[in-house]
Design a protein around this motif. Structure first.
Motif: not given
Length: 270
Positions: A202-213
């Motif tokens: 639910s914390l993903f942004i456009s299907g992407q993990n924000p921590l990894l980004l």
């Protein structure tokens, strides 16, 4: 126009509205229909109004009449909705060349920093705002360095907020344990490696993990990158941080509203 000045002017032509709204200070810009013109276009602008707390139309009553081949002028715009918020531009205009240099503007260039992001940054607020000013001035390496310090120093605060959300939405204990373990890591990279697979979707942004980004952006070797690339990375870090802060806040708000609704409904006829 001197050759060094000519080299600083991009090939793209800007509408006057786009130039005032989106171009940072300290840049030469070619303006459509300006060359050899007697008047400077002063269009309605779409700007953020702090007083109205949103984007509004801004207009100016200043004359756009040009009297010489090189002219320095000020334009004062005012919000058409509240008629209180103003925006002042300082410009150097070369009508014969068809170019304008934005000397400065007040309030400073760039969209306002969301309150949710400021709250997430906590003690690193001032460091972040220094980075924001550098980004607005096109100083990529400096902006990146400030944002990197903010993320690394606020690592625990970010993970703590993620844990708070994770508990609210009842993620499995295994994920919570990994997130708590990440708090004990002293280095940002180690913390992200520990927590990366435990972030709620639910914390993903456009299907992407924000921590990894954030990890990918901060792992770049900026010492070997041009300033333009550093500026791009700095902007990406700010945008992802802002989106993560908004997502964290929204989930906690939605959960609180749901709990309140359930509490009220269970009291009916009880």
């Amino acid at each position: 126009m001197k050759q060094n000045m000519r080299n600083q002017v991009p090939k793209e032509y800007y509408l006057m509205s786009k130039f005032l709204e989106t171009s940072p200070p300290n840049n030469w810009v070619k303006i459509l229909n300006l060359k050899d013109a007697l008047f400077l276009e002063t269009p309605t602008l779409q700007l953020h109004c702090d007083n109205c707390n949103g984007v509004r139309n801004f207009n100016t009553r200043d004359s756009g009449y040009l009297e010489s081949h090189t002219e320095k002028t000020y334009l004062t715009y005012k919000c058409s909705n509240c008629e209180k918020q103003t925006k002042i531009y300082s410009l150097l205009i070369l009508p014969k060349e068809g170019i304008i240099y934005k000397l400065g503007e007040y309030p400073t260039f760039g969209p306002p920093t969301p309150t949710k992001l400021i709250n997430l940054l906590g003690a690193e607020r001032e460091t972040f705002l220094k980075g924001r000013r550098c980004e607005n001035q096109g100083l990529g390496i400096a902006a990146f360095a400030y944002y990197r310090r903010v993320v690394e120093n606020q690592k625990n605060k970010i993970i703590e907020e993620i844990i708070k959300v994770s508990k609210k939405i009842n993620v499995p204990n295994e994920q919570l344990n990994k997130l708590n373990l990440a708090l004990s890591e002293t280095q940002f990279t180690n913390a992200i490696n520990t927590a990366k697979d435990s972030l709620p979707e639910s914390l993903f942004i456009s299907g992407q993990n924000p921590l990894l980004l954030l990890y990918r952006a901060l792992s770049e070797g900026v010492h070997n990158l041009p300033d333009e690339k550093c500026l791009e990375l700095a902007q990406d870090i700010r945008v992802v941080l802002g989106a993560l802060a908004d997502r964290l806040s929204q989930i906690l708000k939605d959960n609180q509203e749901l709990e309140s609704a359930i509490s009220r409904l269970t009291k009916i006829n009880s």
